[in-house]
Design a protein around this motif. Structure first.
Motif, PDB file in Angstrom:
ATOM      1  N   GLU A  60       0.831  -1.200   0.000  1.00  0.00           N
ATOM      2  CA  GLU A  60       0.000   0.000   0.000  1.00  0.00           C
ATOM      3  C   GLU A  60       0.870   1.256   0.000  1.00  0.00           C
ATOM      4  N   HIS A  61       1.896   1.251   0.832  1.00  0.00           N
ATOM      5  CA  HIS A  61       2.777   2.412   0.963  1.00  0.00           C
ATOM      6  C   HIS A  61       3.442   2.768  -0.361  1.00  0.00           C
TER       7      HIS A  61
ATOM      8  N   GLY B 175       2.364   1.915  -3.382  1.00  0.00           N
ATOM      9  CA  GLY B 175       1.424   2.015  -4.495  1.00  0.00           C
ATOM     10  C   GLY B 175       1.364   0.801  -5.397  1.00  0.00           C
TER      11      GLY B 175
ATOM     12  N   GLU C 218      -2.615  -2.146  -5.741  1.00  0.00           N
ATOM     13  CA  GLU C 218      -3.714  -2.093  -6.714  1.00  0.00           C
ATOM     14  C   GLU C 218      -3.575  -3.140  -7.814  1.00  0.00           C
TER      15      GLU C 218
END
Length: 210
Positions: free
Chosen positions: A117-118, A120, A123
């Protein structure tokens, strides 16, 4: 290929400063000699419990060092990390080609989720599979068994991409095709002996696998 499982450390990101820095911290807290970070890169990839047990010289010592290791890693070490050049573009191209993408790492899932998440990268993946803090699924063989049961993917139509022999061993145990990457911490000799069916020299080649 319908599904692609991808390792995290040494494959998507370079975790050397965080992992080796936390190992140094744990060694110091345990009263043991603290080697240079370059002398601790062999710990990147295998289950951390095993590496710490080796460093401590005993099961009990390794368990105590794991507590110290996580003291620093959970707050600082997991972000002392760097996405390899070309990985975001390679993941986007690979996903566009059609397969379902999953992360499969022996790192605790709670840390892997925060890292992805940190930086990116989360996704790109349908799910993130990792070990649990109590040690469950820390071996790639167990982790991939769990991932296959959760996703229902056919191992005959799946591949596992990683930089260490553990990725190949886990994949081959379930009939998954193992692919090795050379920008991580495993040598060509290690990966070939482990049975990797192909070795990639740069992230851009990930999109050519299909």
């Amino acid at each position: 290929m319908d599904a692609v499982f991808i390792d995290l450390d040494g494959t998507l990101t370079d975790p050397k400063p965080g992992i080796t820095g936390c190992l140094q911290y744990a060694l110091e807290r345990h009263g043991l000699p603290v080697p240079h970070q370059d002398e601790l890169t062999w710990c990147i990839g295998p289950p951390m419990q095993e590496s710490l047990r080796t460093l401590a010289g005993s099961e009990a010592g390794g368990a105590q060092m794991l507590i110290h290791y996580r003291e620093r890693y959970a707050e600082v070490g997991l972000f002392e990390n760097k996405v390899y050049d070309g990985i975001p573009e390679a993941l986007a191209a690979l996903r566009a080609a059609g397969p379902r993408l999953y992360v499969a790492t022996s790192k605790p899932r709670v840390y892997a989720e925060r890292i992805l998440e940190h930086f990116g990268l989360a996704e790109h993946f349908l799910r993130i599979f990792g070990s649990e803090l109590d040690g469950a699924n820390v071996r790639k063989t167990d982790l991939l068994r769990f991932a296959l049961s959760e996703t229902g993917e056919n191992p005959a139509n799946a591949m596992m991409i990683g930089d260490r022999e553990h990725d190949a061993i886990g994949a081959r145990a379930h009939g998954i095709r193992p692919i090795g990457v050379l920008w991580g911490y495993g040598s060509p000799e290690e990966l070939e002996l482990a049975g990797m069916t192909r070795l990639l020299e740069r992230p851009a080649q990930l999109a050519t696998l299909l």
